[in-house]
Write a protein that holds these residues in place. Structure first.
Motif, PDB file in Angstrom:
ATOM      1  N   THR A 193     -12.755 -41.454 -18.240  1.00 39.50           N
ATOM      2  CA  THR A 193     -13.999 -42.116 -17.837  1.00 39.50           C
ATOM      3  C   THR A 193     -13.918 -42.612 -16.397  1.00 39.50           C
ATOM      4  N   HIS A 194     -12.725 -42.884 -15.929  1.00 40.89           N
ATOM      5  CA  HIS A 194     -12.557 -43.328 -14.537  1.00 40.89           C
ATOM      6  C   HIS A 194     -12.639 -42.111 -13.617  1.00 40.89           C
ATOM      7  N   ARG A 195     -13.477 -42.190 -12.600  1.00 39.36           N
ATOM      8  CA  ARG A 195     -13.761 -41.064 -11.712  1.00 39.36           C
ATOM      9  C   ARG A 195     -12.507 -40.478 -11.067  1.00 39.36           C
ATOM     10  N   ARG A 196     -11.636 -41.333 -10.531  1.00 37.51           N
ATOM     11  CA  ARG A 196     -10.430 -40.828  -9.851  1.00 37.51           C
ATOM     12  C   ARG A 196      -9.435 -40.206 -10.826  1.00 37.51           C
ATOM     13  N   LEU A 197      -9.305 -40.799 -11.999  1.00 34.53           N
ATOM     14  CA  LEU A 197      -8.420 -40.208 -13.004  1.00 34.53           C
ATOM     15  C   LEU A 197      -8.939 -38.846 -13.454  1.00 34.53           C
ATOM     16  N   ALA A 198     -10.245 -38.759 -13.643  1.00 37.46           N
ATOM     17  CA  ALA A 198     -10.845 -37.477 -14.037  1.00 37.46           C
ATOM     18  C   ALA A 198     -10.617 -36.418 -12.967  1.00 37.46           C
ATOM     19  N   ALA A 199     -10.793 -36.777 -11.702  1.00 38.00           N
ATOM     20  CA  ALA A 199     -10.590 -35.828 -10.598  1.00 38.00           C
ATOM     21  C   ALA A 199      -9.125 -35.389 -10.521  1.00 38.00           C
ATOM     22  N   ALA A 200      -8.202 -36.324 -10.703  1.00 37.16           N
ATOM     23  CA  ALA A 200      -6.771 -35.990 -10.666  1.00 37.16           C
ATOM     24  C   ALA A 200      -6.396 -35.057 -11.820  1.00 37.16           C
ATOM     25  N   CYS A 201      -6.921 -35.349 -12.992  1.00 39.81           N
ATOM     26  CA  CYS A 201      -6.639 -34.530 -14.176  1.00 39.81           C
ATOM     27  C   CYS A 201      -7.211 -33.121 -13.988  1.00 39.81           C
ATOM     28  N   ASP A 202      -8.448 -33.030 -13.492  1.00 43.11           N
ATOM     29  CA  ASP A 202      -9.059 -31.722 -13.236  1.00 43.11           C
ATOM     30  C   ASP A 202      -8.258 -30.943 -12.196  1.00 43.11           C
ATOM     31  N   GLY A 203      -7.780 -31.632 -11.165  1.00 49.27           N
ATOM     32  CA  GLY A 203      -6.973 -30.977 -10.142  1.00 49.27           C
ATOM     33  C   GLY A 203      -5.675 -30.435 -10.707  1.00 49.27           C
ATOM     34  N   ARG A 204      -5.077 -31.194 -11.600  1.00 50.57           N
ATOM     35  CA  ARG A 204      -3.838 -30.736 -12.243  1.00 50.57           C
ATOM     36  C   ARG A 204      -4.096 -29.508 -13.105  1.00 50.57           C
ATOM     37  N   ARG A 205      -5.195 -29.514 -13.849  1.00 47.58           N
ATOM     38  CA  ARG A 205      -5.540 -28.328 -14.662  1.00 47.58           C
ATOM     39  C   ARG A 205      -5.763 -27.110 -13.763  1.00 47.58           C
ATOM     40  N   ARG A 206      -6.539 -27.299 -12.689  1.00 41.65           N
ATOM     41  CA  ARG A 206      -6.803 -26.176 -11.779  1.00 41.65           C
ATOM     42  C   ARG A 206      -5.513 -25.600 -11.208  1.00 41.65           C
ATOM     43  N   SER A 207      -4.570 -26.475 -10.842  1.00 43.57           N
ATOM     44  CA  SER A 207      -3.316 -25.981 -10.276  1.00 43.57           C
ATOM     45  C   SER A 207      -2.506 -25.195 -11.308  1.00 43.57           C
ATOM     46  N   LEU A 208      -2.589 -25.591 -12.575  1.00 44.80           N
ATOM     47  CA  LEU A 208      -1.908 -24.849 -13.628  1.00 44.80           C
ATOM     48  C   LEU A 208      -2.588 -23.516 -13.934  1.00 44.80           C
ATOM     49  N   LEU A 209      -3.856 -23.403 -13.564  1.00 43.93           N
ATOM     50  CA  LEU A 209      -4.635 -22.201 -13.890  1.00 43.93           C
ATOM     51  C   LEU A 209      -4.862 -21.293 -12.681  1.00 43.93           C
ATOM     52  N   LEU A 210      -3.999 -21.376 -11.666  1.00 44.68           N
ATOM     53  CA  LEU A 210      -4.169 -20.532 -10.476  1.00 44.68           C
ATOM     54  C   LEU A 210      -4.043 -19.044 -10.798  1.00 44.68           C
ATOM     55  N   LEU A 211      -3.086 -18.682 -11.625  1.00 45.68           N
ATOM     56  CA  LEU A 211      -2.937 -17.275 -12.003  1.00 45.68           C
ATOM     57  C   LEU A 211      -4.161 -16.804 -12.781  1.00 45.68           C
ATOM     58  N   LEU A 212      -4.648 -17.640 -13.683  1.00 40.98           N
ATOM     59  CA  LEU A 212      -5.871 -17.314 -14.420  1.00 40.98           C
ATOM     60  C   LEU A 212      -7.021 -17.054 -13.448  1.00 40.98           C
ATOM     61  N   ALA A 213      -7.172 -17.916 -12.442  1.00 44.94           N
ATOM     62  CA  ALA A 213      -8.241 -17.748 -11.454  1.00 44.94           C
ATOM     63  C   ALA A 213      -8.121 -16.404 -10.742  1.00 44.94           C
ATOM     64  N   CYS A 214      -6.910 -15.994 -10.416  1.00 46.04           N
ATOM     65  CA  CYS A 214      -6.695 -14.703  -9.749  1.00 46.04           C
ATOM     66  C   CYS A 214      -7.071 -13.534 -10.664  1.00 46.04           C
TER      67      CYS A 214
END
Length: 162
Positions: free
Chosen positions: A102-123
């Motif tokens: 619910t906290h904006r910064r925590l949500a952004a950090a969590c989303d960033g961590r997911r995106r970094s784990l999914l870089l191969l998927l994105a490719c």
């Protein structure tokens, strides 16, 4: 007096050819290190049973990446995988029990961590001209929904390039 009898195979008879449009499966996997491999293996069997062997390479890569991310993030003991084939595309969803912050910064950090784990998927999705993402889920239960739409033509080209 002899009677005429006609025998038709049951709609779910294993001798009945399966077509991509019938593909609709759901699996509950433990949130364990082995689950991405189990998900890939199950998906390979399912895709080949439905005549989609030409998308197997791309699909198993995508499923493995999504399953690994879901297993890392979920606070529960399982994740939920859904595979559907509609409109000439494989639709893959994974649900984990990690609620949105619910906290904006925590949500952004969590989303960033997911995106970094999914870089191969994105490719892979970029190479297949597919779409993917993640966000809040209301089903099955609360948590996060990770999804990918893998067009058959793009997945076929990805498999040929590999």
């Amino acid at each position: 007096m002899p009677t005429a009898m006609s025998v038709r195979p049951h709609p779910l008879d294993i001798r009945t050819p399966r077509v991509p449009e019938n593909l609709a499966y759901s699996l509950i996997l433990p949130a364990a290190l082995a689950s991405p491999a189990v998900a890939r293996s199950a998906a390979r069997t399912i895709l080949e049973a439905h005549g989609l062997h030409d998308v197997t390479d791309a699909a198993t890569q995508v499923i493995g990446e999504l399953a690994a991310c879901a297993c890392l993030f979920t606070p529960s003991d399982s994740v939920y995988l859904s595979l559907r084939y509609r409109d000439d595309a494989l639709r893959i969803c994974l649900y984990d029990g990690h609620p949105r912050h619910t906290h904006r910064r925590l949500a952004a950090a969590c989303d960033g961590r997911r995106r970094s784990l999914l870089l191969l998927l994105a490719c892979v999705m970029h190479a297949c001209d597919g779409e993917w993402g993640f966000g809040e889920s209301s089903e099955p239960g609360d948590g996060t929904r990770l999804w990918a739409v893998l067009p058959r033509e793009g997945a076929r080209a990805y498999g040929c390039a590999a």
